[in-house]
Design an enzyme around this catalytic site. Structure first.
Site, PDB file in Angstrom:
ATOM      1  CG  ASP A  15      -1.662   1.217   1.444  1.00  0.00           C
ATOM      2  OD1 ASP A  15      -2.907   0.991   0.386  1.00  0.00           O
ATOM      3  OD2 ASP A  15      -1.696   1.914   2.098  1.00  0.00           O
ATOM      4  CD  GLU A  72      -2.221   2.387  -3.615  1.00  0.00           C
ATOM      5  OE1 GLU A  72      -3.288   2.714  -3.909  1.00  0.00           O
ATOM      6  OE2 GLU A  72      -1.618   2.343  -2.218  1.00  0.00           O
TER       7      GLU A  72
HETATM    8  C1  GLC Z   1      -4.023   3.192  -0.682  1.00  0.00           C
HETATM    9  C2  GLC Z   1      -5.166   2.258  -0.514  1.00  0.00           C
HETATM   10  C3  GLC Z   1      -6.495   3.324   0.080  1.00  0.00           C
HETATM   11  C4  GLC Z   1      -6.026   4.085   1.452  1.00  0.00           C
HETATM   12  C5  GLC Z   1      -4.658   4.462   1.138  1.00  0.00           C
HETATM   13  C6  GLC Z   1      -4.214   4.791   2.544  1.00  0.00           C
HETATM   14  O1  GLC Z   1      -4.219   3.908  -1.449  1.00  0.00           O
HETATM   15  O2  GLC Z   1      -5.794   1.774  -1.359  1.00  0.00           O
HETATM   16  O3  GLC Z   1      -7.679   2.730   0.172  1.00  0.00           O
HETATM   17  O4  GLC Z   1      -6.994   4.979   1.778  1.00  0.00           O
HETATM   18  O5  GLC Z   1      -3.868   3.589   0.626  1.00  0.00           O
HETATM   19  O6  GLC Z   1      -3.552   3.628   3.241  1.00  0.00           O
END
Ligand code: GLC
Length: 551
Positions: free
Chosen positions: A211, A272
């Site tokens: 993440d 991500e």
């Molecule tokens: C990522 C997740 C999202 C979350 C953010 C903070 O983008 O996919 O849902 O709010 O990280 O952890």
């Protein structure tokens, strides 16, 4: 069944289905999904034909950001079940031939995590505070934030603690104040997360989705940044930003890769990472770093032939030199559902409807789009419910909204709840089989017309979105050309995407207003009543008997 053998690592071509656990299936009847609900529905996913599931966070969490505020990395939130439930779910998934990826949220913890509670209670300069980014403020009595950094969810990225000390320090949170950022220069944090990875690897996970990966390193001097628009956390537009995509971040992932590689099996790391283009993204990938990344440039591409062609080309050009496979996705728990996006011309973000969406058009485009997506080389991600054609629920009452984006922006941005509405499984009335009979109401209300979009309603209908997904996934699995690396654009009119995979497979996607002739035997069409031509907003898959001569 057991886990399929693959000549290549499985993740190079895997179709991975994202489960947002709170909204997938509720077994215990409290109106929120849980692990037992997931386990019970795994046969549905095996039958759908995906290779793996990615489970959004299920750790203990005060739920200030839907579980992305973790207060214990090695346990399960009681609302979702127990570690035993997770073990049972891993075993059942593996028995069905499905792999499991868990979400690793290491940019920040919850403000209720014992590490942060200890840091708050400790002195400035203490080892406890060093695990986070605590700084002195600026201005009179340190009453202004340490710098001008902004939070993804609106407002400044700094909050001042109230610990009775003068002057009180500020702590950094790139997301909500309930999500303090960890300091990744801190050796204790680095060692601890090696153990977190090993904890889940030993329990049998097949990978980690990382993440907010680019946020994890910060410039050591905490300089101000000249944001192009200080209201927007628009990471895809930033260059040389001091808190996002800072080059030292790669040390963390090289270290994690060593931990994963030291474990037997073929576990994958997935980034991500919303950064400034595929070239920057490629820097996260490679033989000594992360294996694959979620492709946000494709997620955010509009239904437009030139835009799609460009993102496909740029992705493959950037990834080819490092040998990393591309991935393709259209939706997630953070995005406006693509059936809605494709039904309107303008941009659609978390802001709420900018204009009405023609859902019939959006769904026909979504049918064509999944055939494009599954025909591209590499892996793909599906988000729960897209296989049913679910749309964004844009009329949720303000009172039920839970995304911190809504409150942090004073209601200016409605947030992401509209793509997180619990799934409709069966029956003709809410909760549509999401929860057992007599259960509490689902945590977000489902639209009444979802009675036509339940799994039960769609599975017997050969023309449904679900049937198209099942067939497309099955054809993909049995078509060797689609699982290989080869990809070649073929000549076509400007608003048609036409490409070849291997020697005999061809995909044609018509994004224009006029029919185009088919060029060979169609094995699958996104149009449930194909006419012989490829109509507007339609895709076909063609398998030639013999490799055709291409002019
Ligand atoms: C990522 C997740 C999202 C979350 C953010 C903070 O983008 O996919 O849902 O709010 O990280 O952890």
């Amino acid at each position: 069944m057991s886990l399929p053998d693959a000549p290549d690592p499985w993740w190079r071509t895997a179709v991975i289905y994202e489960i947002y656990p709170r909204s997938f299936a509720d077994h215990d009847g409290d109106g929120e999904g849980d692990i037992a609900g997931i386990t019970a529905r795994l046969p549905y996913l095996a039958d759908l034909g995906v290779d793996a599931v990615w489970i959004a966070p299920w750790y203990p969490s005060p739920m200030a950001d839907g579980g992305y505020d973790v207060s214990d990395y090695c346990d399960i939130d009681p609302r979702f079940g127990t570690l035993d439930d997770a073990d049972a779910m891993f075993a059942e998934a593996h028995r069905l031939g499905l792999r499991v990826i868990v979400d690793l949220v290491a940019n920040h913890t919850s403000s209720q995590h014992p590490w942060f509670l200890a840091a708050r209670a400790a002195e400035p300069g203490s080892p406890e505070r060093a695990r986070y980014h605590f700084r002195e403020g600026t201005g009179l009595d340190g009453g202004e934030p340490p710098n001008n950094w902004i939070s993804a969810f609106g407002g400044p990225a700094w909050t001042r603690i109230d610990d009775g000390r003068t002057p009180a320090q500020w702590y950094l949170h790139l997301f909500a104040p309930e999500q303090p950022d960890l300091n990744w220069e801190d050796a204790t944090n680095r060692d601890t997360f090696d153990d977190v990875l090993r904890f889940w690897l030993d329990r049998g996970v097949d990978g980690f989705r990382i993440d907010a990966a680019p946020g994890m390193s910060k410039h050591p001097d905490y300089p101000d940044f000249a944001y192009p628009d200080p209201q927007k956390f628009a990471t895809a537009t930033w260059t040389d930003n001091p808190h996002w995509d800072v080059d030292t971040v790669h040390d963390i992932f090289r270290r994690w890769r060593r931990v994963v590689d030291a474990h037997p099996g073929e576990q994958v790391l997935v980034a991500e990472a919303v950064v400034n283009g595929p070239e920057r993204l490629a820097r996260y990938l490679g033989p000594d770093e992360i294996q694959t990344a979620f492709n946000f440039d494709y997620v955010h591409a509009p239904w437009d032939p030139a835009a799609l062609r460009e993102v496909i080309d740029r992705t493959m050009t950037a990834l080819a030199p490092i040998g990393a496979p591309a991935t393709w996705a259209m939706s997630s728990h953070d995005e406006v559902r693509h059936a809605t996006r494709f039904g309107r011309a303008g941009e659609t973000t978390w802001g709420g409807p900018s204009q009405t969406s023609d859902l019939e058009l959006g769904r026909s485009r979504a049918r064509a789009a999944i055939m494009l997506t599954l025909a591209l080389p590499g892996g793909a991600y599906l988000y729960q419910g897209e296989e049913l054609g679910l749309e964004e629920v844009e009329d949720l009452p303000d009172a039920v909204l839970q995304d911190p984006v809504f409150t942090r922006t004073g209601g200016r941005i409605r947030g992401r709840d509209g793509c997180r509405v619990p799934l409709p499984w069966s029956g003709t009335e809410a909760p549509f089989g999401f929860s057992p009979t007599g259960a509490s109401a689902p945590w977000l209300p489902q639209p009444a017309h979802w009675r036509d979009l339940t799994v039960e309603a769609e599975q017997g209908d050969p023309d449904s979105m679900l049937s198209l997904y099942r067939t497309a996934l099955a054809v993909r699995k049995e078509t060797a050309d689609l699982l290989g690396p080869s990809f070649e654009w073929l000549p076509s009119a400007g608003d048609v995407l036409r490409f070849r995979r291997g020697t005999r497979f061809e995909c044609v996607v018509n994004l224009g207003p006029d029919d185009v002739p088919t060029t060979g035997p169609v094995v699958l069409s996104s149009d449930s009543a194909p006419s012989g031509n490829v109509g507007p907003d339609t895709a076909v898959w063609i398998v030639h008997d013999v490799p055709p001569e291409i002019p």
